[in-house]
Write a protein that holds these residues in place. Structure first.
Motif, PDB file in Angstrom:
ATOM      1  N   GLY A  34     -12.158  -3.091 -17.616  1.00  0.00           N
ATOM      2  CA  GLY A  34     -10.771  -3.417 -17.295  1.00  0.00           C
ATOM      3  C   GLY A  34      -9.930  -2.229 -16.905  1.00  0.00           C
ATOM      4  N   ILE A  35     -10.038  -1.148 -17.632  1.00  0.00           N
ATOM      5  CA  ILE A  35      -9.190   0.019 -17.342  1.00  0.00           C
ATOM      6  C   ILE A  35      -9.477   0.588 -15.957  1.00  0.00           C
ATOM      7  CG2 ILE A  35      -8.717   2.408 -18.024  1.00  0.00           C
ATOM      8  CD1 ILE A  35      -8.688   1.457 -20.915  1.00  0.00           C
ATOM      9  N   PRO A  36     -10.741   0.800 -15.563  1.00  0.00           N
ATOM     10  CA  PRO A  36     -10.976   1.292 -14.195  1.00  0.00           C
ATOM     11  C   PRO A  36     -10.494   0.308 -13.116  1.00  0.00           C
ATOM     12  CG  PRO A  36     -12.918   1.659 -15.529  1.00  0.00           C
ATOM     13  CD  PRO A  36     -11.981   0.821 -16.337  1.00  0.00           C
ATOM     14  N   VAL A  37     -10.656  -0.996 -13.363  1.00  0.00           N
ATOM     15  CA  VAL A  37     -10.194  -1.984 -12.383  1.00  0.00           C
ATOM     16  C   VAL A  37      -8.677  -1.916 -12.246  1.00  0.00           C
ATOM     17  CG1 VAL A  37      -9.954  -4.457 -11.931  1.00  0.00           C
ATOM     18  CG2 VAL A  37     -12.166  -3.536 -12.636  1.00  0.00           C
ATOM     19  N   ILE A  38      -7.977  -1.887 -13.364  1.00  0.00           N
ATOM     20  CA  ILE A  38      -6.510  -1.797 -13.336  1.00  0.00           C
ATOM     21  C   ILE A  38      -6.074  -0.487 -12.683  1.00  0.00           C
ATOM     22  CG2 ILE A  38      -4.453  -1.577 -14.780  1.00  0.00           C
ATOM     23  CD1 ILE A  38      -5.799  -3.596 -16.707  1.00  0.00           C
ATOM     24  N   GLY A  39      -6.771   0.595 -13.026  1.00  0.00           N
ATOM     25  CA  GLY A  39      -6.453   1.891 -12.409  1.00  0.00           C
ATOM     26  C   GLY A  39      -6.657   1.852 -10.904  1.00  0.00           C
ATOM     27  N   GLY A  40      -7.730   1.229 -10.461  1.00  0.00           N
ATOM     28  CA  GLY A  40      -7.983   1.109  -9.018  1.00  0.00           C
ATOM     29  C   GLY A  40      -6.914   0.290  -8.322  1.00  0.00           C
TER      30      GLY A  40
ATOM     31  N   THR B 157      -2.121   0.096  -4.843  1.00  0.00           N
ATOM     32  CA  THR B 157      -0.707  -0.259  -4.707  1.00  0.00           C
ATOM     33  C   THR B 157       0.108   0.977  -4.351  1.00  0.00           C
ATOM     34  OG1 THR B 157      -0.965  -2.029  -6.329  1.00  0.00           O
ATOM     35  CG2 THR B 157       1.274  -1.272  -5.903  1.00  0.00           C
ATOM     36  N   TYR B 158      -0.182   2.084  -4.993  1.00  0.00           N
ATOM     37  CA  TYR B 158       0.517   3.340  -4.714  1.00  0.00           C
ATOM     38  C   TYR B 158       0.269   3.779  -3.272  1.00  0.00           C
ATOM     39  CZ  TYR B 158       1.694   8.285  -4.837  1.00  0.00           C
ATOM     40  OH  TYR B 158       2.224   9.513  -4.552  1.00  0.00           O
ATOM     41  N   LYS B 159      -0.986   3.673  -2.803  1.00  0.00           N
ATOM     42  CA  LYS B 159      -1.311   4.077  -1.436  1.00  0.00           C
ATOM     43  C   LYS B 159      -0.573   3.213  -0.416  1.00  0.00           C
ATOM     44  CE  LYS B 159      -5.705   4.270  -0.694  1.00  0.00           C
ATOM     45  NZ  LYS B 159      -7.165   4.360  -0.657  1.00  0.00           N
ATOM     46  N   VAL B 160      -0.503   1.913  -0.663  1.00  0.00           N
ATOM     47  CA  VAL B 160       0.205   1.011   0.246  1.00  0.00           C
ATOM     48  C   VAL B 160       1.690   1.369   0.279  1.00  0.00           C
ATOM     49  CG1 VAL B 160       0.964  -1.384   0.546  1.00  0.00           C
ATOM     50  CG2 VAL B 160      -1.438  -0.888   0.066  1.00  0.00           C
TER      51      VAL B 160
ATOM     52  N   LYS C 257       2.185   4.575   2.276  1.00  0.00           N
ATOM     53  CA  LYS C 257       2.094   4.333   3.721  1.00  0.00           C
ATOM     54  C   LYS C 257       3.372   3.687   4.240  1.00  0.00           C
ATOM     55  CE  LYS C 257      -2.770   3.939   4.851  1.00  0.00           C
ATOM     56  NZ  LYS C 257      -3.842   3.049   5.285  1.00  0.00           N
ATOM     57  N   HIS C 258       3.904   2.757   3.475  1.00  0.00           N
ATOM     58  CA  HIS C 258       5.148   2.093   3.874  1.00  0.00           C
ATOM     59  C   HIS C 258       6.288   3.105   3.970  1.00  0.00           C
ATOM     60  CE1 HIS C 258       8.291  -0.883   4.217  1.00  0.00           C
ATOM     61  NE2 HIS C 258       8.898  -0.353   3.175  1.00  0.00           N
ATOM     62  N   ARG C 259       6.384   3.978   2.997  1.00  0.00           N
ATOM     63  CA  ARG C 259       7.434   5.006   3.018  1.00  0.00           C
ATOM     64  C   ARG C 259       7.269   5.929   4.222  1.00  0.00           C
ATOM     65  NH1 ARG C 259       8.697   7.321  -3.004  1.00  0.00           N
ATOM     66  NH2 ARG C 259       9.928   5.539  -3.692  1.00  0.00           N
ATOM     67  N   GLU C 260       6.022   6.290   4.543  1.00  0.00           N
ATOM     68  CA  GLU C 260       5.773   7.144   5.703  1.00  0.00           C
ATOM     69  C   GLU C 260       6.202   6.455   6.986  1.00  0.00           C
ATOM     70  OE1 GLU C 260       1.639   8.154   5.546  1.00  0.00           O
ATOM     71  OE2 GLU C 260       1.900   9.570   3.907  1.00  0.00           O
ATOM     72  N   ARG C 261       5.896   5.163   7.112  1.00  0.00           N
ATOM     73  CA  ARG C 261       6.303   4.414   8.303  1.00  0.00           C
ATOM     74  C   ARG C 261       7.821   4.337   8.402  1.00  0.00           C
ATOM     75  NH1 ARG C 261       3.853  -0.631   7.160  1.00  0.00           N
ATOM     76  NH2 ARG C 261       2.152   0.214   5.961  1.00  0.00           N
ATOM     77  N   MET C 262       8.480   4.116   7.264  1.00  0.00           N
ATOM     78  CA  MET C 262       9.943   4.053   7.265  1.00  0.00           C
ATOM     79  C   MET C 262      10.540   5.407   7.666  1.00  0.00           C
ATOM     80  SD  MET C 262      10.921   1.011   6.646  1.00  0.00           S
ATOM     81  CE  MET C 262      12.625   1.219   6.215  1.00  0.00           C
ATOM     82  N   ALA C 263       9.983   6.486   7.145  1.00  0.00           N
ATOM     83  CA  ALA C 263      10.477   7.826   7.483  1.00  0.00           C
ATOM     84  C   ALA C 263      10.273   8.106   8.968  1.00  0.00           C
ATOM     85  CB  ALA C 263       9.765   8.877   6.639  1.00  0.00           C
ATOM     86  N   THR C 264       9.133   7.703   9.513  1.00  0.00           N
ATOM     87  CA  THR C 264       8.868   7.903  10.937  1.00  0.00           C
ATOM     88  C   THR C 264       9.872   7.123  11.778  1.00  0.00           C
ATOM     89  OG1 THR C 264       6.516   8.232  10.492  1.00  0.00           O
ATOM     90  CG2 THR C 264       7.118   7.652  12.743  1.00  0.00           C
TER      91      THR C 264
END
Length: 96
Positions: free
Chosen positions: A20-26, A31-34, A37-44
């Protein structure tokens, strides 16, 4: 029988922790990566918008500077003529 139940619960909890812990961590990492990416697109997008605005202001400033140069030329080139015209108009005014 009571010990078997405790062992089963312990194995279940251990499996939950190990899997469970590795799955939740993944999931949290994805979620953090998405979000990143969204923040980078907004900044661009904001940077592109700011660059476009800056270009518009620069073009507007250039047009105003050209107009001022024309007015300066008119004032300098026609300065003597203007003074003569003003004096002529003063002389033409009817005296009351």
């Amino acid at each position: 029988m009571h010990e078997l139940h405790d062992d089963g619960f312990l194995i279940f909890m251990l499996a939950l922790i190990v899997i469970g812990i590795p799955v939740i961590g993944g999931l949290l990492h994805e979620t953090y990566k998405v979000r990143l990416k969204h923040r980078e697109r907004m900044a661009t997008a904001l940077n592109a918008q700011a660059a476009e605005k800056a270009a518009q202001y620069a073009a507007h400033t250039e047009r105003l500077e050209q107009r001022v140069r024309v007015l300066e030329r008119l004032a300098i080139d026609r300065g003597a003529d203007l003074a003569g015209e003003i004096e002529r108009l003063r002389d033409e005014r009817p005296v009351h």
